[in-house]
Design an enzyme around this catalytic site. Structure first.
Site, mmCIF file in Angstrom:
data_model
loop_
_atom_site.group_PDB
_atom_site.id
_atom_site.type_symbol
_atom_site.label_atom_id
_atom_site.label_comp_id
_atom_site.label_asym_id
_atom_site.label_seq_id
_atom_site.Cartn_x
_atom_site.Cartn_y
_atom_site.Cartn_z
ATOM 1 N N SER A 124 0.839 -1.196 0.000
ATOM 2 C CA SER A 124 0.000 0.000 0.000
ATOM 3 C C SER A 124 0.876 1.248 0.000
ATOM 4 C CB SER A 124 -0.854 -0.019 1.267
ATOM 5 O OG SER A 124 -1.406 1.247 1.518
ATOM 6 N N TYR A 148 -1.898 -1.103 10.914
ATOM 7 C CA TYR A 148 -2.127 -1.658 9.569
ATOM 8 C C TYR A 148 -0.928 -1.360 8.663
ATOM 9 C CZ TYR A 148 -3.672 -1.820 4.721
ATOM 10 O OH TYR A 148 -3.731 -2.062 3.374
ATOM 11 N N LYS A 152 2.089 -3.825 6.640
ATOM 12 C CA LYS A 152 2.500 -3.797 5.228
ATOM 13 C C LYS A 152 4.008 -3.574 5.127
ATOM 14 C CE LYS A 152 -1.448 -4.576 3.400
ATOM 15 N NZ LYS A 152 -1.696 -5.875 2.750
HETATM 16 P P1 NAD Z 1 -10.907 -7.281 1.139
HETATM 17 O O1 NAD Z 1 -11.120 -7.275 2.596
HETATM 18 O O2 NAD Z 1 -12.085 -7.097 0.256
HETATM 19 O O3 NAD Z 1 -10.150 -8.622 0.688
HETATM 20 C C1 NAD Z 1 -9.259 -9.307 1.537
HETATM 21 C C2 NAD Z 1 -9.690 -10.757 1.585
HETATM 22 O O4 NAD Z 1 -8.783 -11.482 2.428
HETATM 23 C C3 NAD Z 1 -11.092 -10.938 2.184
HETATM 24 O O5 NAD Z 1 -11.878 -11.721 1.291
HETATM 25 C C4 NAD Z 1 -10.850 -11.658 3.505
HETATM 26 O O6 NAD Z 1 -11.912 -12.528 3.842
HETATM 27 C C5 NAD Z 1 -9.545 -12.390 3.220
HETATM 28 N N1 NAD Z 1 -8.730 -12.710 4.409
HETATM 29 C C6 NAD Z 1 -8.371 -11.867 5.417
HETATM 30 N N2 NAD Z 1 -7.606 -12.521 6.298
HETATM 31 C C7 NAD Z 1 -7.468 -13.803 5.840
HETATM 32 C C8 NAD Z 1 -6.782 -14.956 6.304
HETATM 33 N N3 NAD Z 1 -6.098 -14.939 7.444
HETATM 34 N N4 NAD Z 1 -6.850 -16.092 5.586
HETATM 35 C C9 NAD Z 1 -7.557 -16.143 4.427
HETATM 36 N N5 NAD Z 1 -8.217 -15.072 3.933
HETATM 37 C C10 NAD Z 1 -8.178 -13.921 4.630
HETATM 38 O O7 NAD Z 1 -9.795 -6.172 0.825
HETATM 39 P P2 NAD Z 1 -9.264 -5.609 -0.567
HETATM 40 O O8 NAD Z 1 -9.620 -4.176 -0.637
HETATM 41 O O9 NAD Z 1 -9.620 -6.509 -1.666
HETATM 42 O O10 NAD Z 1 -7.697 -5.669 -0.271
HETATM 43 C C11 NAD Z 1 -6.873 -6.737 -0.696
HETATM 44 C C12 NAD Z 1 -5.457 -6.484 -0.231
HETATM 45 O O11 NAD Z 1 -5.005 -5.237 -0.746
HETATM 46 C C13 NAD Z 1 -5.307 -6.390 1.285
HETATM 47 O O12 NAD Z 1 -4.096 -7.023 1.659
HETATM 48 C C14 NAD Z 1 -5.225 -4.910 1.533
HETATM 49 O O13 NAD Z 1 -4.491 -4.603 2.704
HETATM 50 C C15 NAD Z 1 -4.497 -4.429 0.295
HETATM 51 N N6 NAD Z 1 -4.751 -3.013 -0.014
HETATM 52 C C16 NAD Z 1 -6.035 -2.588 -0.165
HETATM 53 C C17 NAD Z 1 -6.274 -1.229 -0.403
HETATM 54 C C18 NAD Z 1 -7.697 -0.722 -0.550
HETATM 55 O O14 NAD Z 1 -7.888 0.488 -0.417
HETATM 56 N N7 NAD Z 1 -8.690 -1.557 -0.813
HETATM 57 C C19 NAD Z 1 -5.202 -0.339 -0.515
HETATM 58 C C20 NAD Z 1 -3.907 -0.826 -0.387
HETATM 59 C C21 NAD Z 1 -3.690 -2.180 -0.132
HETATM 60 N N1 UFG Z 2 -12.621 11.301 3.363
HETATM 61 C C1 UFG Z 2 -13.640 12.152 3.747
HETATM 62 N N2 UFG Z 2 -14.755 11.602 4.299
HETATM 63 C C2 UFG Z 2 -14.904 10.255 4.479
HETATM 64 C C3 UFG Z 2 -13.847 9.391 4.073
HETATM 65 C C4 UFG Z 2 -12.723 9.963 3.528
HETATM 66 O O1 UFG Z 2 -13.547 13.368 3.610
HETATM 67 O O2 UFG Z 2 -15.948 9.813 4.999
HETATM 68 C C5 UFG Z 2 -11.409 11.893 2.737
HETATM 69 C C6 UFG Z 2 -10.134 11.627 3.513
HETATM 70 O O3 UFG Z 2 -9.932 12.617 4.483
HETATM 71 C C7 UFG Z 2 -9.082 11.623 2.390
HETATM 72 C C8 UFG Z 2 -9.852 11.068 1.182
HETATM 73 O O4 UFG Z 2 -11.229 11.249 1.487
HETATM 74 O O5 UFG Z 2 -8.708 12.943 2.098
HETATM 75 C C9 UFG Z 2 -9.594 9.589 0.931
HETATM 76 O O6 UFG Z 2 -9.834 8.862 2.130
HETATM 77 P P1 UFG Z 2 -9.913 7.261 2.153
HETATM 78 O O7 UFG Z 2 -10.210 6.870 3.565
HETATM 79 O O8 UFG Z 2 -10.818 6.781 1.099
HETATM 80 O O9 UFG Z 2 -8.452 6.822 1.722
HETATM 81 P P2 UFG Z 2 -7.052 7.100 2.434
HETATM 82 O O10 UFG Z 2 -6.168 7.689 1.399
HETATM 83 O O11 UFG Z 2 -7.182 7.841 3.692
HETATM 84 O O12 UFG Z 2 -6.627 5.624 2.828
HETATM 85 C C10 UFG Z 2 -6.214 4.717 1.824
HETATM 86 C C11 UFG Z 2 -6.488 3.266 2.232
HETATM 87 C C12 UFG Z 2 -5.654 2.898 3.432
HETATM 88 C C13 UFG Z 2 -4.216 3.229 3.202
HETATM 89 C C14 UFG Z 2 -4.090 4.689 2.836
HETATM 90 C C15 UFG Z 2 -2.684 5.128 2.548
HETATM 91 O O13 UFG Z 2 -7.841 3.082 2.550
HETATM 92 O O14 UFG Z 2 -5.747 1.489 3.607
HETATM 93 O O15 UFG Z 2 -4.861 4.919 1.643
HETATM 94 O O16 UFG Z 2 -2.232 4.573 1.379
HETATM 95 F F1 UFG Z 2 -3.504 2.982 4.321
#
Ligand code: NAD
Ligand code: UFG
Length: 336
Positions: A124, A148, A152
């Site tokens: 991330s 979190y 990572k």
């Molecule tokens: P998500 O929660 O939709 O998907 C993650 C999946 O992993 C889920 O289906 C959950 O049931 C499964 N899981 C969790 N722990 C587990 C375990 N111990 N064993 C088996 N399965 C398990 O999330 P996502 O948004 O699809 O994210 C996927 C990956 O990308 C995550 O590692 C997340 O940290 C990373 N990521 C997501 C974002 C974002 O904004 N969505 C940003 C940066 C990184």
């Molecule tokens: N925001 C609002 N109102 C809300 C939610 C978000 O104003 O209800 C704003 C936040 O302040 C930020 C922007 O919208 O300015 C985006 O916020 P998100 O929560 O959607 O995303 P972030 O960038 O804060 O977080 C994301 C991922 C995290 C990761 C982080 C840093 O969700 O997992 O990027 O990479 F850690």
């Protein structure tokens, strides 16, 4: 040969499985359904006309993981499984360290045992911490501001150390910026539990009437309109980056961290206005105080992905918001 997709029933995992099945790749999914449901599997099959093998298991369960590798001829792993809620991670840090860090160590151990040494990992942009200035470049120093983010960062350190210890490993750590959007079919998309933490799921639930109004966290940042700026990336573009990464692994020994973003920043109010324009629905909002831990501006330097993977984002903000809106309006309660 099959690719193992951990977390493959989740948001980004399910979109990646669609793209893999569309290229006739055999896919084995391991997910414990902690944050997803098997309904996404039915939808993936509806979209592709193909089926992935699904195994309900926890990556922390070493015996179960061994069974997966025994039963299937796995060539490589895309590792999405993990817990991802920043706020929750500050309340139950041990669950995050156990699930994300220990779970990854178990997975790596079993991969080692079965001599499967190709891995794409979900990292991330959070690993850039709060002291770097955008555009964020892969060579910048990393740090973390919450448990979190620490998980990572720790996993990235483990992956770099592992690749250094054994030249047979090829690992790509994809540093995602802000994934949004949904598959163009409207059949799969983001389906958060409870009140969403992230901007787009919140805005779309306001648009369908599930939530009353958006709180905009701060309008006094040094940005175009005072609201936070992020690099939003379409989840299908992100999924396609994983296919490019898998293809690049054989010619890329060691561990390489690569940004997956567009290189463009968009503010909260720009998102709200674009959403209103596309959905033709009003999005009531209120300016509230800054959210602790937020920074003003985060966007990627996106060159390395292009140079190393031959990948770049192809979908623009209109695609991202139209697809989010199609998914949310056709499935107001997600998969339920
Ligand atoms: P998500 O929660 O939709 O998907 C993650 C999946 O992993 C889920 O289906 C959950 O049931 C499964 N899981 C969790 N722990 C587990 C375990 N111990 N064993 C088996 N399965 C398990 O999330 P996502 O948004 O699809 O994210 C996927 C990956 O990308 C995550 O590692 C997340 O940290 C990373 N990521 C997501 C974002 C974002 O904004 N969505 C940003 C940066 C990184
Ligand atoms: N925001 C609002 N109102 C809300 C939610 C978000 O104003 O209800 C704003 C936040 O302040 C930020 C922007 O919208 O300015 C985006 O916020 P998100 O929560 O959607 O995303 P972030 O960038 O804060 O977080 C994301 C991922 C995290 C990761 C982080 C840093 O969700 O997992 O990027 O990479 F850690």
């Amino acid at each position: 040969m099959s690719l193992l997709i951990t977390g493959g029933t989740g948001y980004i995992g399910s979109h990646t499985v669609v793209e893999l099945l569309n290229t006739n790749q055999d896919v084995v999914i391991v997910d414990n359904l902690a944050n997803s449901s098997t309904k996404s599997l039915d939808r993936v099959e509806q979209i592709t006309g193909k089926k992935a093998t699904f195994i309900k298991a926890d990556i922390c369960d070493k015996e179960a993981m061994r069974e997966v590798f025994k039963a299937h001829d796995i060539s490589g792993v895309i590792h999405f499984a993990g817990l991802k809620a920043v706020g929750e991670s500050t309340q139950i840090p041990l669950s995050y360290y156990h699930n994300n860090v220990s779970g990854t160590v178990v997975l790596l151990d079993v991969m080692n045992e079965f001599n499967v040494k190709n891995l794409v990992f979900s990292s991330s942009a959070t690993v850039y911490g709060e002291n770097n200035t955008s555009p964020l470049v892969e060579t910048m120093p990393t740090s973390a501001t919450n448990p979190y983010g620490q998980t990572k960062l720790m996993i990235e350190h483990i992956l770099f150390d592992l690749a250094k210890s054994d030249p047979d490993w090829s690992i790509i750590s994809l540093r995602y910026f802000n994934p949004i959007g949904a598959h163009a079919s409207g059949l799969i998309g983001e389906n958060p539990n409870g009140i969403p933490n992230n901007l787009l799921p919140f805005v779309s639930q306001v648009a369908v009437g599930r939530l009353k109004q958006l709180q905009v966290f701060g309008d006094d940042y040094d940005t175009i309109d005072g609201t936070g700026v992020r690099d939003y990336i379409h989840v299908v573009d992100l999924a396609l980056a994983h296919l490019k990464a898998v293809a690049a692994l054989p010619k890329l020994p060691g561990c390489t961290a690569i940004n997956v973003g567009t290189g463009n920043g968009t503010s909260v109010l720009q998102i709200v206005n674009k959403f209103k324009e596309i959905s033709k629905v009003d999005i009531p909002y209120q300016i509230s105080p800054r959210r602790p831990g937020d920074i003003a501006t985060v966007f990627a330097e996106a060159k390395l992905a292009h140079e190393v993977l031959g990948w770049q984002a192809e979908r623009d903000l209109t695609d991202m918001i139209s697809d989010t809106w199609r998914w949310q309006s056709e499935n107001p309660n997600g998969f339920e």
